[in-house]
Write a protein that holds these residues in place. Sequence first.
Motif, PDB file in Angstrom:
ATOM      1  N   TYR A   1      12.655 -18.485  -4.761  1.00 32.50           N
ATOM      2  CA  TYR A   1      13.569 -19.625  -4.780  1.00 32.50           C
ATOM      3  C   TYR A   1      14.865 -19.302  -4.034  1.00 32.50           C
ATOM      4  CZ  TYR A   1      10.393 -21.625  -8.191  1.00 32.50           C
ATOM      5  OH  TYR A   1       9.283 -22.120  -8.818  1.00 32.50           O
ATOM      6  N   ASN A   2      15.345 -18.061  -4.199  1.00 29.53           N
ATOM      7  CA  ASN A   2      16.553 -17.668  -3.457  1.00 29.53           C
ATOM      8  C   ASN A   2      16.313 -17.775  -1.956  1.00 29.53           C
ATOM      9  OD1 ASN A   2      16.382 -16.107  -6.091  1.00 29.53           O
ATOM     10  ND2 ASN A   2      18.534 -15.753  -5.557  1.00 29.53           N
ATOM     11  N   ILE A   3      15.162 -17.261  -1.513  1.00 28.38           N
ATOM     12  CA  ILE A   3      14.861 -17.265  -0.087  1.00 28.38           C
ATOM     13  C   ILE A   3      14.664 -18.693   0.424  1.00 28.38           C
ATOM     14  CG2 ILE A   3      13.180 -16.522   1.641  1.00 28.38           C
ATOM     15  CD1 ILE A   3      12.719 -14.022  -0.095  1.00 28.38           C
ATOM     16  N   PHE A   4      13.995 -19.541  -0.393  1.00 23.92           N
ATOM     17  CA  PHE A   4      13.758 -20.929   0.013  1.00 23.92           C
ATOM     18  C   PHE A   4      15.077 -21.675   0.217  1.00 23.92           C
ATOM     19  CE2 PHE A   4      13.457 -25.403  -1.294  1.00 23.92           C
ATOM     20  CZ  PHE A   4      12.630 -25.876  -0.282  1.00 23.92           C
ATOM     21  N   PHE A   5      15.948 -21.603  -0.766  1.00 19.71           N
ATOM     22  CA  PHE A   5      17.216 -22.329  -0.649  1.00 19.71           C
ATOM     23  C   PHE A   5      18.133 -21.690   0.394  1.00 19.71           C
ATOM     24  CE2 PHE A   5      15.916 -24.026  -4.809  1.00 19.71           C
ATOM     25  CZ  PHE A   5      16.125 -25.373  -4.560  1.00 19.71           C
ATOM     26  N   SER A   6      17.954 -20.414   0.621  1.00 16.05           N
ATOM     27  CA  SER A   6      18.690 -19.779   1.714  1.00 16.05           C
ATOM     28  C   SER A   6      18.238 -20.346   3.053  1.00 16.05           C
ATOM     29  CB  SER A   6      18.473 -18.263   1.698  1.00 16.05           C
ATOM     30  OG  SER A   6      18.948 -17.706   0.491  1.00 16.05           O
ATOM     31  N   GLY A   7      16.933 -20.597   3.173  1.00 12.94           N
ATOM     32  CA  GLY A   7      16.416 -21.228   4.387  1.00 12.94           C
ATOM     33  C   GLY A   7      16.968 -22.626   4.570  1.00 12.94           C
TER      34      GLY A   7
ATOM     35  N   LEU B   1      19.352  -8.303   5.582  1.00 12.21           N
ATOM     36  CA  LEU B   1      20.221  -7.972   4.456  1.00 12.21           C
ATOM     37  C   LEU B   1      20.261  -9.113   3.449  1.00 12.21           C
ATOM     38  CD1 LEU B   1      22.296  -6.072   3.139  1.00 12.21           C
ATOM     39  CD2 LEU B   1      24.069  -7.227   4.481  1.00 12.21           C
ATOM     40  N   ALA B   2      20.312 -10.342   3.957  1.00  7.68           N
ATOM     41  CA  ALA B   2      20.326 -11.488   3.053  1.00  7.68           C
ATOM     42  C   ALA B   2      19.063 -11.519   2.191  1.00  7.68           C
ATOM     43  CB  ALA B   2      20.445 -12.785   3.862  1.00  7.68           C
ATOM     44  N   VAL B   3      17.910 -11.230   2.832  1.00  3.02           N
ATOM     45  CA  VAL B   3      16.650 -11.202   2.078  1.00  3.02           C
ATOM     46  C   VAL B   3      16.655 -10.049   1.077  1.00  3.02           C
ATOM     47  CG1 VAL B   3      14.153 -10.898   2.286  1.00  3.02           C
ATOM     48  CG2 VAL B   3      15.380 -12.273   3.977  1.00  3.02           C
ATOM     49  N   VAL B   4      17.146  -8.882   1.520  1.00  2.00           N
ATOM     50  CA  VAL B   4      17.189  -7.706   0.641  1.00  2.00           C
ATOM     51  C   VAL B   4      18.051  -7.977  -0.583  1.00  2.00           C
ATOM     52  CG1 VAL B   4      18.017  -5.325   0.476  1.00  2.00           C
ATOM     53  CG2 VAL B   4      16.682  -6.048   2.464  1.00  2.00           C
ATOM     54  N   ILE B   5      19.215  -8.591  -0.375  1.00  2.00           N
ATOM     55  CA  ILE B   5      20.109  -8.894  -1.503  1.00  2.00           C
ATOM     56  C   ILE B   5      19.461  -9.894  -2.446  1.00  2.00           C
ATOM     57  CG2 ILE B   5      22.326  -9.934  -2.127  1.00  2.00           C
ATOM     58  CD1 ILE B   5      23.493  -8.780   0.416  1.00  2.00           C
ATOM     59  N   SER B   6      18.784 -10.895  -1.880  1.00  2.00           N
ATOM     60  CA  SER B   6      18.094 -11.883  -2.723  1.00  2.00           C
ATOM     61  C   SER B   6      17.054 -11.210  -3.604  1.00  2.00           C
ATOM     62  CB  SER B   6      17.424 -12.951  -1.846  1.00  2.00           C
ATOM     63  OG  SER B   6      18.382 -13.673  -1.116  1.00  2.00           O
TER      64      SER B   6
ATOM     65  N   ILE C   1      26.769 -17.907  -4.268  1.00  2.00           N
ATOM     66  CA  ILE C   1      26.050 -18.435  -5.438  1.00  2.00           C
ATOM     67  C   ILE C   1      24.538 -18.419  -5.215  1.00  2.00           C
ATOM     68  CG2 ILE C   1      28.003 -19.874  -6.136  1.00  2.00           C
ATOM     69  CD1 ILE C   1      26.561 -22.301  -5.021  1.00  2.00           C
ATOM     70  N   LEU C   2      24.110 -18.376  -3.938  1.00  2.00           N
ATOM     71  CA  LEU C   2      22.674 -18.271  -3.652  1.00  2.00           C
ATOM     72  C   LEU C   2      22.175 -16.835  -3.757  1.00  2.00           C
ATOM     73  CD1 LEU C   2      22.240 -20.692  -0.604  1.00  2.00           C
ATOM     74  CD2 LEU C   2      21.242 -20.966  -2.881  1.00  2.00           C
ATOM     75  N   GLY C   3      23.097 -15.901  -3.950  1.00  2.00           N
ATOM     76  CA  GLY C   3      22.706 -14.496  -4.089  1.00  2.00           C
ATOM     77  C   GLY C   3      22.597 -13.766  -2.777  1.00  2.00           C
ATOM     78  N   LEU C   4      23.192 -14.319  -1.679  1.00  2.55           N
ATOM     79  CA  LEU C   4      23.129 -13.663  -0.371  1.00  2.55           C
ATOM     80  C   LEU C   4      24.384 -12.856  -0.066  1.00  2.55           C
ATOM     81  CD1 LEU C   4      21.717 -16.566   1.837  1.00  2.55           C
ATOM     82  CD2 LEU C   4      20.461 -14.828   0.585  1.00  2.55           C
ATOM     83  N   HIS C   5      25.397 -12.989  -0.852  1.00  4.88           N
ATOM     84  CA  HIS C   5      26.714 -12.373  -0.705  1.00  4.88           C
ATOM     85  C   HIS C   5      27.594 -13.238   0.203  1.00  4.88           C
ATOM     86  CE1 HIS C   5      29.956  -9.444  -0.415  1.00  4.88           C
ATOM     87  NE2 HIS C   5      29.367  -8.794  -1.401  1.00  4.88           N
ATOM     88  N   ALA C   6      28.867 -13.331  -0.158  1.00  2.32           N
ATOM     89  CA  ALA C   6      29.823 -14.176   0.564  1.00  2.32           C
ATOM     90  C   ALA C   6      30.003 -13.740   2.010  1.00  2.32           C
ATOM     91  CB  ALA C   6      31.172 -14.165  -0.165  1.00  2.32           C
ATOM     92  N   LEU C   7      29.834 -12.439   2.292  1.00  2.00           N
ATOM     93  CA  LEU C   7      30.047 -11.951   3.654  1.00  2.00           C
ATOM     94  C   LEU C   7      29.015 -12.520   4.625  1.00  2.00           C
ATOM     95  CD1 LEU C   7      30.966  -8.195   3.076  1.00  2.00           C
ATOM     96  CD2 LEU C   7      32.477 -10.148   3.399  1.00  2.00           C
TER      97      LEU C   7
END
Length: 761
Positions: free
Chosen positions: A264-270, A247-252, A318-324
């Motif tokens: 970049y979203n996925i990288f910083f999420s990692g 879900l985090a990847v899908v939202i990104s 703020i990384l685009g993964l959603h606060a949840l």
Amino acid sequence: MSKGTKGLAFYLVMIIVFGSLMYFIAVKGESQQMDDLMIFNEDTPTTLTDGFAVFRHIILEHIQSDFGLLLLQIIVILLACRLFGWLFKLIGQPTVIGEILAGIILGPSILGHWFPEINGFLFPEESLANITLLSQFGLILFMYAIGMELDLDEVRKKLKETILISHTSTVVPFFLGMLTAYFVYDKYADPATPFLSFALFIGIAMSITAFPVLARIIQERGLTKTHLGTISLASAANGDITAWCLLAVVISIAQAGSMLSAVYNIFFSGVYMAVMFFVVRPFLRMIGQVYHNKEVIDKGLVAFMFLILLASSYLTEILGLHALFGAFMAGVIMPSNIKFRKIMTEKVEDVSLSLFLPLFFASSGLRTQIGLLNTPGLWGMCLLFILIAIIGKFGGATISARVVGESWKNSLYIGALMNTRGLMELIILTIGLDMGILSPTIFVMLVLMTLVTTFMTTPLISFIKFCFRTHDKFVEQKRLEHLAGIFRILISFGRASNGQVMLDVAHQMFSKGENKLDVTALHLTIGPDVNPLHTDNFEEVSFGPILYGAKKLNMQIETRYEISNNASQDICNIVNQEGYDFLLVGAGITWSDLPDDIAATEYRERQGRYLRRLKAESWFFPGALLKDKTKYFIEGARCPVGVFVNRNFVKATEVIILIDRVDDLFLFDYAQTLLKSTHGQAVVLDRTTAATPGRELIDQKIQAFVSEKNNTKLLSQKDITEDLLDNYNFMLVSYETWNLISENRKEALQTMPSTLILNQK
């Protein structure tokens, strides 16, 4: 003059003096008002009728204020959710289904359609933002608690056994969801929504499992410590972790617009994940070792944990993964020390489940417009979504479970359990709707899919059990044959202290019998919302005294802990289905001699006559708390039942046996075994008369019992008195005789000893 009189006199003088002075100040102050500042005109009320009109205006103004309306909305939402949750619990369904349905009923689909004026007054468009904001904060707390329910160490231990089940039941429905999205995108998706985002969201919506609902279904079915329950929970936990990462990847990707933009979203999420697991988690593990009980956990530490929760939620937002997702991860990395997690969930869970989650259900329901499905084609598409969701999740989990070696029965059970979606699905759908990826029409279809797949879990499990009933009967028959020559006792107790006492009773009553003794201690927690994290603690507290007692008696006993909605019914089901030879239960508080129980019984008796006139006694005295379940056990259990009244029981050395009719003669069999164990003395109180049916047989049995042992005798008196009962420490009485004397000789029974009320089957 006494101290009390002096205090009262001083109080009255103080009130009079200072009241008079304050009145004098008020009068003098009003006289100093300037004429141009006095608020007096023709609208000023001069009569009580005019004053009431002003009062009504003020009330209406406050009701329509933002804060007043919000409080009213919360009250209505909580009442509706509790009502529908209770109704669905009555039919054996998870309460979450009723709560979701309550939200839909309060929305435009039902209330807005049939009562638009009420809906417009309660939920005006401009007020919905406040409910949504509060519900989002509640979801953060809820996802934090869900993260703490997942034990990564346990997931890792079961990884080899569950990875195929969990990932198959995630990948297959994900693929089918994307395939469905390919065919429906042109007609049903918003033109502004990229296909990739739409397809990925449909896929993730199809593949989620509601871990909390599944855990509670397993608890209610008594499967927690079984192989089936362990595999299902571990698979769901593994699948949920995978699904939330997806879900985090899908939202990104959805927020970035394409795979390249999402790099970049996925990288910083990692990077975020690495910091959480390799920096924050080791630090928290150290904290968990130091702070492991309520005595050392202070407000500062709790505030620090909430700071980590909010910081994690903020970063993922703020990384685009959603606060949840951040809240979920904050819960997952909490110290693995189970005591620490229990304490933290206690801080969070009650408020989030009881207050904030109903607001989320209402918020979702207010956006669920079932009226959008206004053509046969749309309803057909809704049914297609439901069918694909069931095939993907139920089919994928069932086949994969069979591949790893589970029986067909267990595989079908796992498939049914993994198909449960519930609240977790609703959260994902709400995220998709808020991001504009899911159109309102698709949102409604998927909400209905959520309700159907969650609702069908319990009936489907029952149907699977029905299909395998012949096999189960064969297995049960073999098990009972293996238990031949063993006398099996089920001891069901509520208070932990009663468990040890009831074990002593069972040991003294049956340890010298012909068959080997096998004892199971059962404790039930009432309510479907018990957190799985807390059950171990409940078990430890509840079974501590009885296990200590078993050790003293050098006995091996089995302990059994279960969650129940109807304790009496579940106890009878266990006894009947598992072939126990004797059921020993407590008598409740009615005949208890503990001070708190005496006070509760007296209050019940004082108020009962008034409430019975209103036929409302059950509103104030719930059956599980104050009403004895003796009659239910006696009539519902197929084996003999003993109902124990504890009056400071230690050892049955002075026993009195009440004989009131020929059917009471079975008590002598129990008395003989009891006296072998305790080496005590027994007397028989024969309350029969010459007109009693079977009098000759009664005399023969009494004489045989008395003459057989030197430590037994027949009393000369015929009736119960307070002085008589005060001489004994244990009484044996049949259920029928007990019903008679408890009504006719209630005063004499106030001094009765510990008593075992027996029923012969």
